[in-house]
Scaffold this motif. Sequence first.
Motif, PDB file in Angstrom:
ATOM      1  N   LYS A   8       1.087   3.874  -3.196  1.00  0.00           N
ATOM      2  CA  LYS A   8       0.915   5.475  -2.605  1.00  0.00           C
ATOM      3  C   LYS A   8       2.179   6.347  -3.181  1.00  0.00           C
ATOM      4  CE  LYS A   8      -0.326   9.010   0.132  1.00  0.00           C
ATOM      5  NZ  LYS A   8       0.375   9.912  -0.408  1.00  0.00           N
ATOM      6  N   LYS A   9       3.250   5.993  -2.969  1.00  0.00           N
ATOM      7  CA  LYS A   9       4.620   6.376  -3.512  1.00  0.00           C
ATOM      8  C   LYS A   9       4.421   6.564  -5.072  1.00  0.00           C
ATOM      9  CE  LYS A   9       7.591   5.297   0.410  1.00  0.00           C
ATOM     10  NZ  LYS A   9       8.259   6.446   0.620  1.00  0.00           N
ATOM     11  N   GLU A  67       0.760  -1.159   0.160  1.00  0.00           N
ATOM     12  CA  GLU A  67       0.056   0.056  -0.051  1.00  0.00           C
ATOM     13  C   GLU A  67       0.987   1.239  -0.025  1.00  0.00           C
ATOM     14  OE1 GLU A  67      -3.437   0.171   2.827  1.00  0.00           O
ATOM     15  OE2 GLU A  67      -2.753   2.388   3.052  1.00  0.00           O
ATOM     16  N   TYR A  83       2.044   6.450  -7.065  1.00  0.00           N
ATOM     17  CA  TYR A  83       0.716   7.210  -7.600  1.00  0.00           C
ATOM     18  C   TYR A  83       1.421   8.696  -7.346  1.00  0.00           C
ATOM     19  CZ  TYR A  83      -3.561   9.741  -7.538  1.00  0.00           C
ATOM     20  OH  TYR A  83      -4.513  10.511  -8.018  1.00  0.00           O
ATOM     21  N   ASP A  84       2.009   9.182  -6.491  1.00  0.00           N
ATOM     22  CA  ASP A  84       2.232  10.466  -6.156  1.00  0.00           C
ATOM     23  C   ASP A  84       3.605  10.922  -7.307  1.00  0.00           C
ATOM     24  OD1 ASP A  84       0.836  10.658  -4.019  1.00  0.00           O
ATOM     25  OD2 ASP A  84       2.213  10.543  -2.601  1.00  0.00           O
TER      26      ASP A  84
END
Length: 268
Positions: A251-252, A247, A254-255
Amino acid sequence: MKKPKIEVIDKNGSFKVLMKNVPVEIANSIRRIILSEVRTLAIHDVFIFKNNSVLNDDTLAHRLGLIPLKTSRKKVKELLDSVDETDYVTIVLNVSARDKFMTVYSKHLKSKDKEVKPVSNDIVIAKLSPGQAIEAELWARVGSGSEHAKWSPVSVAVVRGLPKISLSKDIPADIAKNLVDICPKNVFILEDDKVKISDPLKCTLCMLCEKEYPEYVKVKIDESSSLLYIEPIGHLPIKDIFEDAFEILMKKLYDFVKLLTEVDINVT
Ligand code: SF4
């Protein structure tokens, strides 16, 4: 890219994680996230109301902070999402030696949440003489290994490419026997005077076999798949450790992808 497949092999508390179709660079990112970013619980605030043991308050608080706490990812998320002030779990330590010597263990820590408890009951906290006592309230908070190692869910995390061993078909019987003897990890076995590979995952890529018999053995590293070796301390089940790491990595990524869409390219 082929679909990744992850197989976890339990070796008495330490785990070999075979990551098929996961390149070493990605597996290394997962390893680093497991070490320093996966969220767990640890004792962080200690309120000592009484302590006349030989341990001073600072040493006692430090010792308590290092006792690993077992919980689940669900509980950690619950605390992270908590909207009120109760983003911690209360644990109470009330022990008194009265008229005989007493050893205080982690089993004496009484958690107010049944989903949180020490990973072991037998961690020694202090020794009390007759008449000595400890009364304290401890708050366990969510954190990660990058803040303090007490939150890191693993003590060891090592990654490498998968060993790929190939043997030629016509190995003479005496060399076959030498090959079995030369390997420090017992990767080879003899069957009817023929050498076979018993478990390629045991190979540490020391290359002794290839150096000694280059015409019969070739050892290569397959970097399209990875082997992760980890020793969890017990804060979280192994599945929870990986789910949290994935997860965080997603997130990393996606950013990062979002930033790429906004990047200005100036050509001068
Ligand atoms: S490289 Fe080393 S560990 Fe691997 S099979 Fe050869 S001798 Fe054994």
